[in-house]
Design an enzyme around this catalytic site. Structure first.
Site, mmCIF file in Angstrom:
data_model
loop_
_atom_site.group_PDB
_atom_site.id
_atom_site.type_symbol
_atom_site.label_atom_id
_atom_site.label_comp_id
_atom_site.label_asym_id
_atom_site.label_seq_id
_atom_site.Cartn_x
_atom_site.Cartn_y
_atom_site.Cartn_z
ATOM 1 N N ALA A 10 29.118 53.089 44.676
ATOM 2 C CA ALA A 10 29.282 52.930 46.130
ATOM 3 C C ALA A 10 28.762 51.597 46.658
ATOM 4 O O ALA A 10 28.752 51.380 47.864
ATOM 5 C CB ALA A 10 28.594 54.088 46.855
ATOM 6 N N ASN A 87 33.885 57.703 41.691
ATOM 7 C CA ASN A 87 34.603 56.456 41.998
ATOM 8 C C ASN A 87 34.259 55.325 41.030
ATOM 9 O O ASN A 87 35.071 54.423 40.834
ATOM 10 C CB ASN A 87 34.260 56.048 43.445
ATOM 11 N N SER A 139 44.035 56.035 39.113
ATOM 12 C CA SER A 139 44.784 54.809 39.431
ATOM 13 C C SER A 139 46.266 55.087 39.240
ATOM 14 O O SER A 139 46.640 55.944 38.427
ATOM 15 C CB SER A 139 44.367 53.691 38.471
ATOM 16 N N TYR A 152 42.625 50.822 30.029
ATOM 17 C CA TYR A 152 42.360 51.219 31.426
ATOM 18 C C TYR A 152 43.328 52.329 31.836
ATOM 19 O O TYR A 152 42.908 53.368 32.366
ATOM 20 C CB TYR A 152 42.511 50.005 32.346
ATOM 21 N N ALA A 154 45.003 54.401 29.995
ATOM 22 C CA ALA A 154 44.730 55.642 29.255
ATOM 23 C C ALA A 154 43.507 56.353 29.823
ATOM 24 O O ALA A 154 43.483 57.590 29.947
ATOM 25 C CB ALA A 154 44.527 55.331 27.772
HETATM 26 P P1 NAD Z 1 34.651 47.491 42.316
HETATM 27 O O1 NAD Z 1 34.478 46.716 41.077
HETATM 28 O O2 NAD Z 1 34.433 46.846 43.631
HETATM 29 O O3 NAD Z 1 33.794 48.824 42.284
HETATM 30 C C1 NAD Z 1 33.492 49.538 41.117
HETATM 31 C C2 NAD Z 1 32.086 50.051 41.262
HETATM 32 O O4 NAD Z 1 31.762 50.861 40.123
HETATM 33 C C3 NAD Z 1 31.063 48.913 41.327
HETATM 34 O O5 NAD Z 1 30.173 49.159 42.389
HETATM 35 C C4 NAD Z 1 30.345 49.022 39.985
HETATM 36 O O6 NAD Z 1 28.991 48.575 40.029
HETATM 37 C C5 NAD Z 1 30.435 50.510 39.736
HETATM 38 N N1 NAD Z 1 30.201 50.854 38.335
HETATM 39 C C6 NAD Z 1 30.784 50.299 37.246
HETATM 40 N N2 NAD Z 1 30.267 50.850 36.130
HETATM 41 C C7 NAD Z 1 29.347 51.765 36.537
HETATM 42 C C8 NAD Z 1 28.480 52.647 35.862
HETATM 43 N N3 NAD Z 1 28.435 52.705 34.516
HETATM 44 N N4 NAD Z 1 27.670 53.457 36.591
HETATM 45 C C9 NAD Z 1 27.682 53.390 37.945
HETATM 46 N N5 NAD Z 1 28.478 52.573 38.640
HETATM 47 C C10 NAD Z 1 29.293 51.764 37.943
HETATM 48 O O7 NAD Z 1 36.155 48.041 42.240
HETATM 49 P P2 NAD Z 1 36.956 49.054 43.156
HETATM 50 O O8 NAD Z 1 38.305 48.510 43.240
HETATM 51 O O9 NAD Z 1 36.209 49.416 44.371
HETATM 52 O O10 NAD Z 1 37.022 50.323 42.166
HETATM 53 C C11 NAD Z 1 36.622 51.634 42.518
HETATM 54 C C12 NAD Z 1 37.441 52.629 41.716
HETATM 55 O O11 NAD Z 1 38.806 52.539 42.128
HETATM 56 C C13 NAD Z 1 37.438 52.382 40.218
HETATM 57 O O12 NAD Z 1 37.369 53.615 39.538
HETATM 58 C C14 NAD Z 1 38.773 51.715 39.970
HETATM 59 O O13 NAD Z 1 39.237 51.898 38.660
HETATM 60 C C15 NAD Z 1 39.637 52.433 40.984
HETATM 61 N N6 NAD Z 1 40.862 51.729 41.338
HETATM 62 C C16 NAD Z 1 40.835 50.500 41.919
HETATM 63 C C17 NAD Z 1 42.024 49.877 42.251
HETATM 64 C C18 NAD Z 1 42.075 48.522 42.881
HETATM 65 O O14 NAD Z 1 43.173 47.930 42.968
HETATM 66 N N7 NAD Z 1 40.980 47.966 43.333
HETATM 67 C C19 NAD Z 1 43.235 50.504 41.990
HETATM 68 C C20 NAD Z 1 43.235 51.755 41.403
HETATM 69 C C21 NAD Z 1 42.043 52.377 41.091
#
Ligand code: NAD
Length: 243
Positions: A10, A87, A139, A152, A154
């Site tokens: 978050a 998330n 995703s 990713y 998968a």
């Molecule tokens: P982001 O990189 O801003 O956020 C990801 C967050 O996850 C970061 O705060 C990071 O510190 C945290 N994180 C990573 N590994 C961790 C761990 N081991 N323990 C605790 N926290 C951890 O990216 P985002 O785009 O906000 O991604 C959020 C989610 O949405 C992810 O699961 C991502 O795969 C998914 N997603 C994003 C997109 C996009 O286009 N941005 C599209 C589809 C899905």
């Protein structure tokens, strides 16, 4: 009724928007973070200054002991009925043949094992309350697959499978399990994309733009509602019609 919402990852992007949205709706929110303690602190301070009920906790949710500690913190700090938003996630772009054992294992540990760890830790509390919401952030690539992001894609497909199966298992306990499949969302995860690529992707998207973290947060709020109790095991696309 006020719930306790645990949001992993978050401290940035989509997770921050989800934490913000729940807090502004009057729920208790646990801001789960691993890196970027400073971001988590700023978000917490900002929400506290608006009178929200929030607390942050550091946990690498790919580790089951730390995931359990996050849930224990939520119980000790707020208690009540729980909404878990899984998330936290990572992405990586590589040719399939260049993906190493470590790349693959890390991808699955962060994107899939974390969902297992946090869900397993919170479920006894939800079963006790006979109410719960688990919302997983998958995703669109988990639905349709992306070139050069096979591990990713998968991992996100695995989150969908976990969601559908767990929904069947815990439905009788008043708990719903759903996932969101976002399209391209404007967050730090996509900072490697140049302007031209973003413009191309906007053109390919029927609504003509990429998504915002708030677009995803609104869909999460819907799935968390008491009135969404007949929606479970679903994959809700938030992708502007991309797939
Ligand atoms: P982001 O990189 O801003 O956020 C990801 C967050 O996850 C970061 O705060 C990071 O510190 C945290 N994180 C990573 N590994 C961790 C761990 N081991 N323990 C605790 N926290 C951890 O990216 P985002 O785009 O906000 O991604 C959020 C989610 O949405 C992810 O699961 C991502 O795969 C998914 N997603 C994003 C997109 C996009 O286009 N941005 C599209 C589809 C899905």
């Amino acid at each position: 009724m006020k719930k306790t919402v645990i949001v992993t990852g978050a401290s940035s992007g989509i997770g921050s928007a989800i934490a913000d949205a729940f807090a502004m709706c009057g729920h208790n929110v646990v801001i789960g973070y691993n890196n970027s303690a400073e971001n988590a602190r700023i978000l917490e301070k900002n929400l506290l200054s608006k009178g929200c009920s929030v607390a942050s906790f550091k946990a690498d949710v790919s580790d089951s002991v730390q995931a359990q500690a996050l849930i224990d913190f939520a119980k000790e700090t707020f208690g009540g009925q729980y909404i878990l938003v899984n998330n936290a996630g990572i992405a990586q772009q590589k040719l399939f043949t260049d993906i190493t054992d470590d790349d693959f294992d890390t991808m699955f540990n962060v994107n899939v094992k974390s969902v297992f760890n946090c869900s397993r830790a919170v479920l006894p509390l939800m079963i006790h309350e006979k109410w719960g919401r688990i919302i997983n952030i998958s995703s669109m690539w988990g639905v349709c697959g992306a070139s050069c992001e096979v591990h990713y894609s998968a991992s996100k497909a695995a989150v969908i499978g976990l969601t559908k199966a767990l929904a069947k298992e815990v439905g009788p306990s008043g708990i719903t399990v759903n996932c969101i499949a976002p399209g391209l969302i404007d967050t730090p995860m996509n900072k490697h994309l140049d302007k031209e690529t973003i413009a191309d992707l906007c053109e390919e998207t029927p609504v003509g733009r990429i998504g915002t973290p708030e677009d995803v947060a609104k869909a999460v709020l819907f799935l968390a509602e008491d009135t969404s109790s007949f929606v479970t095991g679903q994959v809700l696309g938030v992708d502007g019609g991309f797939i």
